[in-house]
Design a protein around this motif. Sequence first.
Motif, mmCIF file in Angstrom:
data_model
loop_
_atom_site.group_PDB
_atom_site.id
_atom_site.type_symbol
_atom_site.label_atom_id
_atom_site.label_comp_id
_atom_site.label_asym_id
_atom_site.label_seq_id
_atom_site.Cartn_x
_atom_site.Cartn_y
_atom_site.Cartn_z
ATOM 1 N N VAL A 185 0.836 -1.203 0.000
ATOM 2 C CA VAL A 185 0.000 0.000 0.000
ATOM 3 C C VAL A 185 0.870 1.253 0.000
ATOM 4 N N LEU A 186 1.890 1.275 0.857
ATOM 5 C CA LEU A 186 2.787 2.429 0.930
ATOM 6 C C LEU A 186 3.548 2.617 -0.376
ATOM 7 N N LEU A 187 3.990 1.513 -0.975
ATOM 8 C CA LEU A 187 4.741 1.586 -2.229
ATOM 9 C C LEU A 187 3.870 2.144 -3.350
ATOM 10 N N VAL A 188 2.648 1.647 -3.472
ATOM 11 C CA VAL A 188 1.760 2.114 -4.534
ATOM 12 C C VAL A 188 1.372 3.575 -4.303
ATOM 13 N N PHE A 189 1.089 3.942 -3.044
ATOM 14 C CA PHE A 189 0.731 5.332 -2.762
ATOM 15 C C PHE A 189 1.892 6.268 -3.092
ATOM 16 N N SER A 190 3.117 5.843 -2.787
ATOM 17 C CA SER A 190 4.290 6.644 -3.149
ATOM 18 C C SER A 190 4.398 6.785 -4.662
ATOM 19 N N ALA A 191 4.142 5.678 -5.361
ATOM 20 C CA ALA A 191 4.233 5.692 -6.821
ATOM 21 C C ALA A 191 3.233 6.670 -7.438
ATOM 22 N N VAL A 192 1.968 6.566 -7.031
ATOM 23 C CA VAL A 192 0.947 7.425 -7.644
ATOM 24 C C VAL A 192 1.129 8.876 -7.212
ATOM 25 N N SER A 193 1.705 9.101 -6.015
ATOM 26 C CA SER A 193 1.965 10.465 -5.569
ATOM 27 C C SER A 193 3.058 11.112 -6.424
ATOM 28 N N PHE A 194 4.061 10.331 -6.810
ATOM 29 C CA PHE A 194 5.083 10.856 -7.718
ATOM 30 C C PHE A 194 4.463 11.223 -9.068
ATOM 31 N N VAL A 195 3.544 10.388 -9.554
ATOM 32 C CA VAL A 195 2.871 10.686 -10.824
ATOM 33 C C VAL A 195 2.085 11.994 -10.722
ATOM 34 N N VAL A 196 1.365 12.180 -9.607
ATOM 35 C CA VAL A 196 0.598 13.413 -9.407
ATOM 36 C C VAL A 196 1.536 14.613 -9.312
ATOM 37 N N LEU A 197 2.687 14.432 -8.659
ATOM 38 C CA LEU A 197 3.672 15.509 -8.581
ATOM 39 C C LEU A 197 4.126 15.917 -9.987
ATOM 40 N N GLY A 198 4.362 14.913 -10.843
ATOM 41 C CA GLY A 198 4.737 15.217 -12.224
ATOM 42 C C GLY A 198 3.640 15.975 -12.949
ATOM 43 N N ASP A 199 2.378 15.599 -12.723
ATOM 44 C CA ASP A 199 1.265 16.290 -13.372
ATOM 45 C C ASP A 199 1.055 17.683 -12.789
ATOM 46 N N THR A 200 1.402 17.873 -11.519
ATOM 47 C CA THR A 200 1.337 19.210 -10.929
ATOM 48 C C THR A 200 2.315 20.144 -11.633
ATOM 49 N N ALA A 201 3.528 19.652 -11.869
ATOM 50 C CA ALA A 201 4.498 20.446 -12.628
ATOM 51 C C ALA A 201 3.998 20.696 -14.044
ATOM 52 N N GLY A 202 3.358 19.683 -14.636
ATOM 53 C CA GLY A 202 2.794 19.854 -15.978
ATOM 54 C C GLY A 202 1.710 20.909 -16.004
ATOM 55 N N LYS A 203 0.856 20.942 -14.983
ATOM 56 C CA LYS A 203 -0.208 21.941 -14.920
ATOM 57 C C LYS A 203 0.374 23.344 -14.766
ATOM 58 N N LEU A 204 1.437 23.476 -13.961
ATOM 59 C CA LEU A 204 2.079 24.779 -13.814
ATOM 60 C C LEU A 204 2.595 25.284 -15.167
ATOM 61 N N MET A 205 3.103 24.360 -15.993
ATOM 62 C CA MET A 205 3.611 24.761 -17.308
ATOM 63 C C MET A 205 2.481 25.085 -18.278
ATOM 64 N N THR A 206 1.483 24.201 -18.380
ATOM 65 C CA THR A 206 0.420 24.440 -19.352
ATOM 66 C C THR A 206 -0.427 25.645 -18.968
ATOM 67 N N SER A 207 -0.621 25.865 -17.657
ATOM 68 C CA SER A 207 -1.382 27.036 -17.212
ATOM 69 C C SER A 207 -0.654 28.330 -17.559
ATOM 70 N N ALA A 208 0.680 28.249 -17.684
ATOM 71 C CA ALA A 208 1.476 29.418 -18.036
ATOM 72 C C ALA A 208 1.614 29.600 -19.546
ATOM 73 N N GLY A 209 0.977 28.713 -20.324
ATOM 74 C CA GLY A 209 0.982 28.874 -21.770
ATOM 75 C C GLY A 209 1.860 27.908 -22.536
ATOM 76 N N VAL A 210 2.566 27.014 -21.843
ATOM 77 C CA VAL A 210 3.390 26.022 -22.541
ATOM 78 C C VAL A 210 2.474 24.979 -23.174
#
Length: 284
Positions: free
Chosen positions: A10-35
């Motif tokens: 459970v901890l391993l999978v939660f860590s994995a999906v949290s890293f994916v969400v972190l990557g998408d958070t960075a993606g949202k910061l870029m696309t929201s800025a016009g990238v």
Amino acid sequence: MPLPDLLRVVLLVFSAVSFVVLGDTAGKLMTSAGVAPFFVAWSRFALAAVMLLPFSGLTRAELPALLSWRVLLRAGFIAAGISCILTALRTEPLANVFGAFFIGPVVSYVLAVVFLGERVTARRSLLLGLGLLGVMLVVKPGFGFTAGMGFALTAGCFYGSYLVMTRTVAADHRPRFLLMSQLLIGTVLLAPLGLSTDLPAPSLSLALLVAISAAGSGVGNYLLVIAHRKAEASLIAPLVYSQLISATLLGGLVFGDWPDLWSLAGLLLIATSGLGSLLANRTR
């Protein structure tokens, strides 16, 4: 599975999906800025491929398998899904996008029944129906529905198709090969679209966000590969719903996008569907 081992998974999978969400958070910061979303998607696949290639164990004998139509189609589905979800994140809250994205397990279930001949069970159908109701509360079809949520739903449909294609090739290839194949093929498929857009001006902040986007996705997916070596896919699949926790927290803390009451109710139903699947698998 003993409880301590289950908690580690459970901890391993939660860590994995949290890293994916972190990557998408960075993606949202870029696309929201016009990238452009296609540039973000391409850079994510390309950098993740570079990062994980030394750990992939890829051999010369496996290279011809990269041209298998099933491997190509699988990679095409995930590349299209990532592009759609990044497009959705440009305008929509993080948690809502992931809520709509969880139409994927429903699509996967239907396609597996139709094309793979998998058995329909009342319990699984009920739980997925509950999840589908949650998705509808998040998406609000006909009431507050936006183009961004349409892209999120489309991303989920591509992801569901990707899951089915993964089942068709999983017995023939190593998990690390499958991960590497989608990164390499995705990089090639997205290059014409990602590099033909108006490229953003180079900056330290952009480079940092691109690195976080790629690293979050790459590390998250690699941890999921490790998780699949420790537990059955039927156990891991419902645990992926914990992604909603990370998406809600990061969306609120970084962007101030906390779900409204209807969306929160939908997210809770989706999470309940995942938890019910987990308990059913453990009982079985």
